[in-house]
Design an enzyme around this catalytic site. Structure first.
Site, short mmCIF file in Angstrom:
data_model
loop_
_atom_site.label_atom_id
_atom_site.label_comp_id
_atom_site.label_asym_id
_atom_site.label_seq_id
_atom_site.Cartn_x
_atom_site.Cartn_y
_atom_site.Cartn_z
N CYS A 77 0.82 -1.21 0.00
CA CYS A 77 0.00 0.00 0.00
C CYS A 77 0.86 1.26 0.00
CB CYS A 77 -0.93 -0.01 1.21
SG CYS A 77 -1.83 1.54 1.39
N CYS A 82 -1.32 1.70 -3.21
CA CYS A 82 -2.33 2.76 -3.04
C CYS A 82 -1.75 4.16 -2.97
CB CYS A 82 -3.11 2.54 -1.73
SG CYS A 82 -3.48 0.83 -1.35
N LYS A 117 0.20 5.34 -6.14
CA LYS A 117 -0.83 5.38 -7.20
C LYS A 117 -1.70 6.63 -7.06
CE LYS A 117 -4.70 4.15 -6.37
NZ LYS A 117 -5.29 2.83 -6.31
N TYR A 121 -8.81 -3.56 -11.36
CA TYR A 121 -8.51 -2.30 -10.67
C TYR A 121 -7.24 -1.65 -11.23
CZ TYR A 121 -11.25 -3.03 -6.22
OH TYR A 121 -12.19 -3.19 -5.26
N HIS A 160 -27.41 21.25 -2.11
CA HIS A 160 -27.48 21.82 -3.46
C HIS A 160 -26.53 22.99 -3.62
CE1 HIS A 160 -29.38 22.51 -7.29
NE2 HIS A 160 -29.50 23.78 -7.00
N GLU A 196 -26.14 15.09 -4.46
CA GLU A 196 -27.55 15.24 -4.06
C GLU A 196 -28.43 14.25 -4.83
OE1 GLU A 196 -29.57 18.98 -5.27
OE2 GLU A 196 -27.76 19.43 -6.40
#
Ligand code: NDP
Length: 452
Positions: free
Chosen positions: A43, A48, A51, A178, A435, A440
């Site tokens: 990771c 991760c 990346k 992925y 909003h 939303e």
């Protein structure tokens, strides 16, 4: 007083092993941990973290083009890997040191060496030292899988990509999962010409079908030469580049080939089979609900167990192991409703069931909205966001939530709280919209687009 050198010996300094080692030491256990490469594991060092930093880097080019359409006087720029790369590596070193410090602070002894199991309570290190431990935790992660094909060794994997001397002009990415899709988007954003071959009929197998098609369309529209139904066949050096051949006479000349054809558990050469630790078909260590192997003093967590290959899951498994073994509180790691994000551009955040998976289980209503977000429609970009809820007709619970949008990784984390709590569609609807946002839409979808 225990006759063992340690109460716990952890093999592997990745996310899972470090968490288990640290919290065990904090609870008063005497802990040793061996890591053969760099602290932080996949990771932090080659997954991760680097990346995601490349994802950030890759977004500025397209953002500059969008900025122009918003009225900015923005020149065309180009990405300089030689500026980015040293900064990336300095950051990884900084994080590695933090891991090291946090682990050592409660008293864990770190051994920079490879460890092999000698018996149910003994590990031997590559520096010749041997230690006994009451419990041994194997947290050795996984590694990229490369199919056995002629010239396959000419390609690199995600392990090497962060260390390239220069970025290729043209790359071929193999796979549709992925890593393949994330790097296709990253490299495309950095200005690399990307061809991607995936053997199946659509990328991102296992994810929601409608979303898979949506993301593939966006990737193609962004200029990624994505070909499905193409398997790699052979590779050779030619004119200082790599000539790649795939099925159906697909050919391409590229500067780099990136294998993203899956990962396998790192269980070889650890002495596991000699000890009688049961391994599964892909070499994964077979564990029970408490991460205990078939040898009672040996436990395993993270990718080497091939349960859910995600960092936060490995961390939870490590923490649950310590609760169970060192805190007298038997705890099973929870593998239900684990949210995740695929860092394509835009991102895909998902939690719970796909439409197909849910329908196989019960009658469902499907709510889905695809629309051009305000920011894109203003500058006449066609890229659509997608928000989708899968709802049980019987219980009205939201069984799955899927979001494709900029920031979907952030959004899905919050939606996952509601889904994990068992929220119904009516609970989502009761929340008033924020909003103007894209998110939303998740509380505004009134009518199912499909119902069983
Ligand atoms: P995946 O399992 O996601 O994808 C592997 C891909 O390679 C699939 O498309 C598969 O095709 C293809 N493939 C496998 N074998 C061959 C072959 N012999 N020839 C051609 N194609 C082949 O693996 P990744 O390596 O992308 O990622 C590994 C794991 O790491 C993920 O499952 C995930 O758990 C984790 N990860 C998570 C990330 C995140 O959270 N954002 C990012 C990166 C990794 P097919 O579909 O047909 O099997």
């Amino acid at each position: 007083m225990s006759t063992f050198d340690y109460d716990l010996f952890v093999i592997g300094g990745g996310s899972g092993g470090v968490r288990a080692g640290r919290v065990a030491a904090e609870s008063g256990a005497r802990v040793g941990l061996a890591e053969e490469f760099r602290m932080g594991g996949t990771c932090v060092i080659r997954g991760c973290v680097p990346k995601k930093l490349m994802v950030f880097a890759s977004k500025f080019g397209p953002a500059a083009a969008e900025a122009r359409d918003f009225g900015w006087d923005m020149p065309d720029g180009s990405f300089d890997w030689s500026v980015f790369r040293p900064k990336l590596h300095a950051e990884l070193t900084r994080l590695e040191n933090i891991y090291r410090t946090n682990l050592a602070r409660p008293g864990t002894e770190i051994h920079d060496a490879r460890a092999v199991l000698k018996d149910a309570h003994t590990v031997e290190l590559s520096n010749g030292r041997t230690f006994s431990a009451k419990h041994i935790l194997v947290a050795t992660g996984g590694r990229p899988f490369i199919p056995d094909l002629p010239g396959a060794e000419l390609g690199i994997t995600s392990n090497e990509i962060f260390n390239l001397d220069r970025l290729p002009e043209k790359v071929l990415i193999l796979g549709g999962g992925y890593i393949a899709c994330e790097f296709a988007c990253i490299l495309n954003g950095l200005g690399v010409h990307v061809t991607q071959w995936h053997r199946g009929p659509q990328i991102l197998r296992g994810f929601d079908d409608e979303v898979r098609g949506h993301i593939a369309e966006i990737m193609l529209a962004q200029g990624i030469d994505l070909r499905v139904g193409v398997s790699p066949r052979e590779f050779e050096r030619a004119e200082g580049r790599i000539r790649a051949r795939g099925t159906d006479d697909h050919k391409v000349m590229v500067d780099e080939v990136l294998w993203a054809t899956g990962r396998v558990p790192n269980s070889d050469g650890l002495g596991l089979t000699d000890l009688g630790v049961e391994l599964g078909e892909s070499g994964e260590i077979v564990v029970d609900d408490y991460s205990q192997t078939s040898v009672p003093s040996v436990f395993a967590i993270g990718d080497v167990t091939n349960r859910i290959a995600l960092t936060p899951v490995a961390i939870r498994e490590g923490a649950a192991f310590v609760e169970t073994v060192f805190k007298g509180n038997p705890t099973k790691p929870d593998h239900e409703l684990v949210a995740s994000a695929v860092f394509t551009q835009p991102e895909y955040g998902t939690v719970g069931l796909t439409e197909e998976g849910a329908r196989a289980q019960e009658k469902i209503d499907v709510y889905c909205a695809t629309f051009r977000p305000m920011q894109k429609s203003f500058i006449d970009r066609d890229e659509k966001a997608l928000f989708k809820l899968i709802v049980s007709q019987e219980s009205q619970r939201v069984l799955g939530c899927h979001i494709v949008a900029d920031g979907a990784g952030e959004m899905i984390q919050l939606a996952a709280v509601a889904v994990k709590m068992g929220a119904t569609k009516a609970d989502f609807d009761r929340a008033v919209a924020v909003h103007p946002t894209m998110a939303e839409e998740i509380v505004l979808m009134k009518t199912p687009v499909r119902a069983d």
